[in-house]
Design a protein around this motif. Structure first.
Motif, PDB file in Angstrom:
ATOM      1  N   PRO A 114       0.696  -1.382  -0.018  1.00 31.63           N
ATOM      2  CA  PRO A 114      -0.115  -0.174   0.001  1.00 31.63           C
ATOM      3  C   PRO A 114       0.840   1.072   0.054  1.00 31.63           C
ATOM      4  N   PHE A 115       0.466   2.266  -0.691  1.00 33.74           N
ATOM      5  CA  PHE A 115       1.176   3.623  -0.681  1.00 33.74           C
ATOM      6  C   PHE A 115       0.125   4.338   0.421  1.00 33.74           C
ATOM      7  N   VAL A 116       1.102   5.267   1.120  1.00 31.69           N
ATOM      8  CA  VAL A 116       0.341   5.920   2.247  1.00 31.69           C
ATOM      9  C   VAL A 116       0.504   7.496   2.211  1.00 31.69           C
ATOM     10  N   ALA A 117      -0.285   8.153   2.647  1.00 33.79           N
ATOM     11  CA  ALA A 117      -0.093   9.612   2.996  1.00 33.79           C
ATOM     12  C   ALA A 117      -0.471   9.922   4.287  1.00 33.79           C
ATOM     13  N   LYS A 118       0.216  10.747   5.010  1.00 29.14           N
ATOM     14  CA  LYS A 118       0.008  11.057   6.461  1.00 29.14           C
ATOM     15  C   LYS A 118      -0.077  12.654   6.845  1.00 29.14           C
ATOM     16  N   ALA A 119      -1.148  12.845   7.682  1.00 34.53           N
ATOM     17  CA  ALA A 119      -0.774  14.250   8.059  1.00 34.53           C
ATOM     18  C   ALA A 119       0.381  14.396   8.770  1.00 34.53           C
ATOM     19  N   LYS A 120       0.948  15.664   8.832  1.00 40.15           N
ATOM     20  CA  LYS A 120       2.220  15.853   9.475  1.00 40.15           C
ATOM     21  C   LYS A 120       1.852  15.970  10.827  1.00 40.15           C
ATOM     22  N   ASP A 121       0.839  16.277  11.245  1.00 43.23           N
ATOM     23  CA  ASP A 121       0.457  16.451  12.721  1.00 43.23           C
ATOM     24  C   ASP A 121       0.055  15.189  13.277  1.00 43.23           C
ATOM     25  N   GLY A 122      -0.333  14.113  12.563  1.00 43.72           N
ATOM     26  CA  GLY A 122      -0.322  12.716  13.160  1.00 43.72           C
ATOM     27  C   GLY A 122      -1.647  12.306  13.131  1.00 43.72           C
ATOM     28  N   THR A 123      -2.799  13.084  12.774  1.00 41.24           N
ATOM     29  CA  THR A 123      -4.105  13.133  13.227  1.00 41.24           C
ATOM     30  C   THR A 123      -4.724  11.949  12.387  1.00 41.24           C
ATOM     31  N   VAL A 124      -4.315  11.916  10.939  1.00 38.92           N
ATOM     32  CA  VAL A 124      -5.035  11.074  10.177  1.00 38.92           C
ATOM     33  C   VAL A 124      -4.056  10.554   8.834  1.00 38.92           C
ATOM     34  N   SER A 125      -4.608   9.739   8.189  1.00 38.34           N
ATOM     35  CA  SER A 125      -3.800   9.071   7.260  1.00 38.34           C
ATOM     36  C   SER A 125      -4.739   8.388   6.178  1.00 38.34           C
ATOM     37  N   ALA A 126      -4.094   8.194   4.934  1.00 36.58           N
ATOM     38  CA  ALA A 126      -4.862   7.319   4.088  1.00 36.58           C
ATOM     39  C   ALA A 126      -3.838   6.551   3.217  1.00 36.58           C
ATOM     40  N   SER A 127      -4.272   5.484   2.954  1.00 33.92           N
ATOM     41  CA  SER A 127      -3.544   4.362   2.206  1.00 33.92           C
ATOM     42  C   SER A 127      -4.285   3.805   1.123  1.00 33.92           C
ATOM     43  N   THR A 128      -3.672   3.168   0.109  1.00 31.18           N
ATOM     44  CA  THR A 128      -4.284   2.491  -0.944  1.00 31.18           C
ATOM     45  C   THR A 128      -4.302   1.107  -0.627  1.00 31.18           C
ATOM     46  N   ALA A 129      -5.072   0.171  -1.231  1.00 31.82           N
ATOM     47  CA  ALA A 129      -4.807  -1.277  -1.076  1.00 31.82           C
ATOM     48  C   ALA A 129      -3.672  -1.851  -1.763  1.00 31.82           C
ATOM     49  N   GLU A 130      -3.341  -3.110  -1.370  1.00 29.50           N
ATOM     50  CA  GLU A 130      -2.280  -3.682  -1.961  1.00 29.50           C
ATOM     51  C   GLU A 130      -2.477  -4.029  -3.369  1.00 29.50           C
ATOM     52  N   LEU A 131      -1.681  -3.582  -4.344  1.00 31.47           N
ATOM     53  CA  LEU A 131      -1.856  -3.771  -5.689  1.00 31.47           C
ATOM     54  C   LEU A 131      -1.293  -5.198  -6.179  1.00 31.47           C
ATOM     55  N   GLN A 132      -1.638  -5.772  -7.071  1.00 31.42           N
ATOM     56  CA  GLN A 132      -1.222  -7.030  -7.644  1.00 31.42           C
ATOM     57  C   GLN A 132      -0.930  -6.949  -9.083  1.00 31.42           C
ATOM     58  N   LEU A 133      -0.156  -7.394  -9.482  1.00 32.51           N
ATOM     59  CA  LEU A 133       0.451  -7.253 -10.845  1.00 32.51           C
ATOM     60  C   LEU A 133       0.762  -8.616 -11.261  1.00 32.51           C
ATOM     61  N   GLU A 134       0.327  -9.329 -12.321  1.00 29.16           N
ATOM     62  CA  GLU A 134       0.874 -10.552 -12.915  1.00 29.16           C
ATOM     63  C   GLU A 134       1.856 -10.350 -13.766  1.00 29.16           C
ATOM     64  N   VAL A 135       3.223 -10.854 -13.529  1.00 28.67           N
ATOM     65  CA  VAL A 135       4.334 -10.761 -14.241  1.00 28.67           C
ATOM     66  C   VAL A 135       4.436 -11.955 -15.053  1.00 28.67           C
ATOM     67  N   THR A 136       4.466 -11.957 -16.303  1.00 29.88           N
ATOM     68  CA  THR A 136       4.445 -13.156 -17.183  1.00 29.88           C
ATOM     69  C   THR A 136       6.057 -13.213 -17.867  1.00 29.88           C
ATOM     70  N   SER A 137       5.959 -14.437 -17.997  1.00 33.78           N
ATOM     71  CA  SER A 137       7.421 -14.784 -18.789  1.00 33.78           C
ATOM     72  C   SER A 137       7.657 -14.255 -20.250  1.00 33.78           C
ATOM     73  N   LEU A 138       8.837 -13.849 -20.485  1.00 31.17           N
ATOM     74  CA  LEU A 138       9.376 -13.339 -21.969  1.00 31.17           C
ATOM     75  C   LEU A 138       9.202 -14.398 -22.907  1.00 31.17           C
ATOM     76  N   LEU A 139       9.340 -15.618 -22.367  1.00 32.06           N
ATOM     77  CA  LEU A 139       9.265 -16.706 -23.407  1.00 32.06           C
ATOM     78  C   LEU A 139       7.905 -17.141 -23.730  1.00 32.06           C
TER      79      LEU A 139
END
Length: 139
Positions: A114-139
């Motif tokens: 997850p990517f995160v953004a936080k308030a500098k005063d520590g009061t609140v934050s927001a985050s993304t969900a974990e992202l999943q990518l399928e990496v396929t073979s070059l062959l």
């Protein structure tokens, strides 16, 4: 006889405004009702090993709230982060980051934490969900 068609001035102005601000379309049409919101969007769900893909991160924050937002290239990838300037939206501001990435681990599933953004005063934050990518073979 050839006829030249000129685009409407309003269309040209809209194009100029969207390209001069940098970034891409934001996920909000009006300000969210939260202090901080963070949204992630993958350009693909599956890519070949060493093929480029992008992650678009959109941050919304209230105007009175200072936020730490420093996205970085995640493990398992190489690439760059482009952070665009803030834009006003209702009672807040938006900021966008585009990560241009290349998977260097795989083939198989690549989980981006997850990517995160936080308030500098520590009061609140927001985050993304974990992202999943399928990496396929070059062959």
């Amino acid at each position: 006889m050839r006829r030249c068609v000129r685009p409407a001035p309003v269309l040209l102005l809209a194009l100029l405004v969207t390209t001069s601000c940098g970034g891409r379309e934001r996920p909000w049409t009006e300000a969210p009702r939260v202090a901080i919101d963070l949204v992630a969007k993958l350009s693909a769900t599956s890519v070949p090993l060493l093929a480029p893909f992008e992650v678009q991160l959109d941050l919304y924050r209230r105007k009175d709230l200072e936020v730490d937002f420093e996205p970085a290239v995640p493990a398992g990838c190489s690439g760059t982060v482009e952070l665009f300037g803030e834009q006003e939206l209702g009672d807040g501001r938006t900021r966008q980051a585009v990560l241009r990435l290349v998977p260097i681990a795989g083939p198989g599933p690549l989980k981006l934490p997850p990517f995160v953004a936080k308030a500098k005063d520590g009061t609140v934050s927001a985050s993304t969900a974990e992202l999943q990518l399928e990496v396929t073979s070059l062959l």
